[in-house]
Design a protein around this motif. Structure first.
Motif, mmCIF file in Angstrom:
data_model
loop_
_atom_site.group_PDB
_atom_site.id
_atom_site.type_symbol
_atom_site.label_atom_id
_atom_site.label_comp_id
_atom_site.label_asym_id
_atom_site.label_seq_id
_atom_site.Cartn_x
_atom_site.Cartn_y
_atom_site.Cartn_z
ATOM 1 N N PRO A 109 16.849 -54.505 -47.002
ATOM 2 C CA PRO A 109 16.584 -53.871 -45.423
ATOM 3 C C PRO A 109 16.693 -52.407 -45.562
ATOM 4 C CG PRO A 109 17.940 -55.735 -45.474
ATOM 5 C CD PRO A 109 17.864 -55.339 -46.932
ATOM 6 N N ALA A 110 16.123 -51.770 -44.418
ATOM 7 C CA ALA A 110 16.377 -50.363 -44.279
ATOM 8 C C ALA A 110 17.611 -50.015 -43.790
ATOM 9 C CB ALA A 110 15.347 -49.870 -43.390
ATOM 10 N N SER A 111 18.518 -50.651 -43.132
ATOM 11 C CA SER A 111 19.768 -50.280 -43.043
ATOM 12 C C SER A 111 20.718 -51.309 -42.703
ATOM 13 C CB SER A 111 19.697 -49.480 -41.666
ATOM 14 O OG SER A 111 19.311 -50.318 -40.581
ATOM 15 N N ARG A 112 22.067 -51.039 -42.235
ATOM 16 C CA ARG A 112 23.273 -52.080 -42.104
ATOM 17 C C ARG A 112 22.593 -52.831 -40.702
ATOM 18 N NH1 ARG A 112 25.327 -53.225 -37.856
ATOM 19 N NH2 ARG A 112 26.199 -51.230 -37.642
ATOM 20 N N THR A 138 22.136 -56.888 -40.160
ATOM 21 C CA THR A 138 22.856 -57.940 -39.302
ATOM 22 C C THR A 138 21.979 -58.299 -37.996
ATOM 23 O OG1 THR A 138 23.505 -55.795 -38.119
ATOM 24 C CG2 THR A 138 24.925 -56.806 -39.405
ATOM 25 N N GLU A 139 20.938 -57.417 -37.819
ATOM 26 C CA GLU A 139 19.914 -58.165 -36.889
ATOM 27 C C GLU A 139 19.133 -59.088 -37.437
ATOM 28 O OE1 GLU A 139 19.816 -57.194 -33.600
ATOM 29 O OE2 GLU A 139 21.634 -56.123 -33.804
ATOM 30 N N GLU A 188 20.593 -65.914 -41.251
ATOM 31 C CA GLU A 188 20.594 -65.582 -42.859
ATOM 32 C C GLU A 188 20.127 -64.297 -42.818
ATOM 33 O OE1 GLU A 188 18.953 -65.172 -45.941
ATOM 34 O OE2 GLU A 188 17.095 -65.538 -44.903
ATOM 35 N N ALA A 189 20.577 -63.497 -44.088
ATOM 36 C CA ALA A 189 19.907 -62.266 -44.568
ATOM 37 C C ALA A 189 20.338 -62.019 -45.900
ATOM 38 C CB ALA A 189 20.284 -61.020 -43.671
ATOM 39 N N VAL A 219 27.345 -61.307 -44.784
ATOM 40 C CA VAL A 219 26.211 -60.695 -44.967
ATOM 41 C C VAL A 219 26.135 -59.260 -44.941
ATOM 42 C CG1 VAL A 219 23.898 -60.003 -43.765
ATOM 43 C CG2 VAL A 219 24.738 -62.308 -43.685
ATOM 44 N N VAL A 220 27.102 -58.426 -44.344
ATOM 45 C CA VAL A 220 27.420 -57.017 -44.283
ATOM 46 C C VAL A 220 28.232 -56.698 -45.705
ATOM 47 C CG1 VAL A 220 28.938 -55.348 -43.198
ATOM 48 C CG2 VAL A 220 27.839 -56.978 -41.830
#
Length: 605
Positions: A100-103, A107-108, A115-116, A132-133
């Motif tokens: 992903p491009a950002s934290r 989380t979104e 899940e991510a 996830v973070v």
């Protein structure tokens, strides 16, 4: 003061005996065998590699200039099997791609899908998204640490290679096609791009340019994923023309817009180049006055047809290997060499290295070494067999302005006088001292982060060790309570109810990254200056100064400087006779060499 001293060293280079008559400037006629000598062999090896040893100089001086240049420019038959492949850490895990491009984006996505990054959100309870973070920050930290290891691996190749021009040109292309790990965020992609430069950096520029344009690191760096049919992104096409092939002002804005359409759909899947056909615009484009349903490769071919392209590239290569200044006439002639040879790079390099211009006073001993060249050439001339871990290679070159795999902008590094300020010259001297007199108490930051973020990580760890809960342990610096009060507050209050804690995720990410990323060996430089001086046949301190000057300096020193260094060494040893000081002269020689390596003369190659 430092600038004046550096200018004086450059001026000394112009007046160097044997450096070549002034009439050679701009002369592309080949140097002849009777004009070839050890000094010119040393100059060739300095510019085409990372600092020659006396043995290498002698070997190349015994060749003809054509043989010497061919050995460097066409090294395919030279055995380099002693260089090990990169020993990758097992850091990549399923689910991390596409990262992903950002934290917040991570989380979104976890909220929406449950899940991510291959990690499921907790069904219920406090900090449901914390795993996830943690994974998000783990990959950022692990990729950065692994990228530092890639830089070490590359530095060792520069140090030990039998094909120095391959690595020297890979360094050039790394600055020319500049990508940055902080944007790419994948050490594997950065390594893959580096290996492309090493494999094709002496070959055909068309093949190299297509390889770079289809390289996942470059595609990630220039946001290829958002360049789609109906909404072309101009970043990719603009950089290819402006920075990589033609230079500013040699194309129109329409050329950029139309070329951007040709690259639509170009993307990557993990480490592979892919074309998403549904996102590619296959309609007609108008580029440089030519119309057709061009794709990206066809646009690159149109760029290579423009006369200015060969001139731009030849000029960039000449300024990297020879000198900063190039006349329009010389650039045009070198461009013709590249164009007439269908963009084969080797014939251009042969034309430069064999030319009388390359051995003229305006070129010899006048180029400021880049930080990477300075560090690696120092290690080569010291006779080291590996890049030491203390001082840290990445810290040193970064402090000097050239952190490998982290170029400052898409334009790469500026080179030349940008490397030298009073502060940077002092840092160069500090590097020399740290090699010769290493700080064995230094903590390596890849095992223990010491930057601003790392200090926060240390604070979090210490607080958790004292028994604080996650909320209290992750209070930002400056807002923290005294240890006892924080402990009491922690005991009175329950842990905060939240979806995730970013600072704790950073803390856990570092822990996991350090756990899985292989360490950089923290050896120190095994220096034996006494052995080098004895092997040179030196009998007096004056002989020792001359031997070390020949080995380490490209620009000649003044008589006054030589006298000062001889007096310094004699004073330190208590005698001018090497034999009398043989059992204790190592420290005195190291102090002398520190003075030499910190001098303006040593910054020139």
């Amino acid at each position: 003061m430092f600038g004046l001293a550096l200018a004086g060293a450059a001026a000394a280079g112009v007046a160097a005996p044997g450096a070549g008559p002034a009439a050679w400037s701009g002369d592309l006629r080949p140097i002849t065998a009777d004009q070839w000598n050890a000094e010119r062999a040393a100059h060739l090896l300095e510019r085409a590699g990372f600092g020659p040893t006396p043995e290498e100089i002698a070997r190349f001086a015994a060749m003809t200039p054509q043989q010497a240049v061919a050995t460097l420019v066409r090294p395919q038959g030279i055995d380099n099997s002693h260089l090990p492949p990169f020993d990758a850490s097992d850091i990549h895990e399923p689910g991390l791609e596409p990262f992903p491009a950002s934290r917040p984006a991570t989380t979104e996505a976890a909220k929406a899908r449950g899940e991510a990054l291959g990690v499921a959100a907790k069904p219920e309870g406090n900090r449901r998204l914390q795993p996830v973070v943690n994974k998000f920050f783990y990959w950022l930290r692990a990729s950065r640490l692994e990228t530092h290891r890639v830089a070490y691996w590359w530095a060792n190749r520069m140090l030990l290679t039998q094909r120095p021009l391959e690595e020297k040109m890979a360094l050039f292309w790394h600055g020319h096609f500049a990508t940055h790990e902080d944007k790419v965020r994948d050490a594997r992609k950065m390594l893959q791009q580096l290996q492309l430069f090493q494999a094709k950096g002496l070959g055909n520029f068309r093949e190299l340019m297509i390889g770079v344009a289809q390289d996942p690191a470059m595609l990630a760096f220039l946001d290829a994923g958002v360049n789609v049919k109906g909404a072309p992104n101009e970043n990719f096409a603009r950089e290819i023309m402006e920075m990589f092939t033609m230079g500013v002002g040699n194309y129109s804005e329409r050329d950029i817009r139309e070329a951007a359409r040709a690259f639509t759909g170009w993307n990557y899947d993990d480490l592979r180049f892919v074309v998403n056909r549904a996102q590619h615009d296959d309609s007609d484009k108008l580029v440089f006055g030519r119309r057709g349903p061009f794709d990206g490769v066809q646009v690159i071919d149109l760029i290579l047809e423009q006369p200015v392209t060969a001139e731009y590239l030849a000029g960039r290569i000449y300024r990297y290997l020879a000198r900063d200044e190039i006349t329009p006439e010389l650039r045009k002639r070198l461009g013709a060499v590249l164009r007439d040879n269908r963009y084969e790079i080797a014939p251009l390099l042969e034309a430069i290295f064999l030319s009388r211009d390359f051995y003229s006073p305006e070129v010899v001993g006048t180029r400021i070494k880049s930080p990477v060249e300075l560090v690696v050439s120092t290690y080569r001339k010291l006779g080291l067999k590996d890049v030491p871990g203390v001082p840290d290679f990445n810290d040193v070159t970064g402090a000097l302005g050239q952190h490998l795999l982290y170029p400052p902008t898409v334009a790469g590094w500026a080179y030349g006088r940008s490397w030298i300020t009073p502060g940077l010259l002092m840092e160069r001297g500090n590097f020399a001292r740290d090699v010769l007199f290493p700080d064995f108490t230094a903590l390596p930051h890849d095992r223990f982060p010491t930057n601003a973020t790392g200090l926060e990580i240390q604070a979090v760890h210490e607080r958790i060790s004292r028994g604080l809960d996650i909320t209290a342990a992750t209070v930002p610096e400056g807002k923290d309570m005294a240890g006892g009060e924080a402990m009491a507050m922690s005991n009175r209050m329950s842990d905060r109810d939240e979806e995730f804690n970013t600072r704790y995720g950073s803390y856990r990410g570092w822990q996991k990254a350090v756990e899985v990323v292989k360490p950089i060996p923290r050896t120190m430089a095994r220096v034996d200056l006494s052995g080098l001086v004895v092997a040179s046949g030196s009998r007096t301190t004056a002989d020792a100064v001359d031997a070390l000057s020949r080995r380490f300096l490209s620009a000649p020193i003044s008589a006054a400087q030589r006298t000062a260094w001889v007096e310094f060494l004699t004073r330190e040893l208590g005698t001018d006779r090497i034999e009398r000081a043989a059992t204790y002269m190592e420290d005195g020689l190291r102090m002398l060499l520190h003075l030499m390596l910190a001098s303006p003369d040593y910054q020139l190659g």
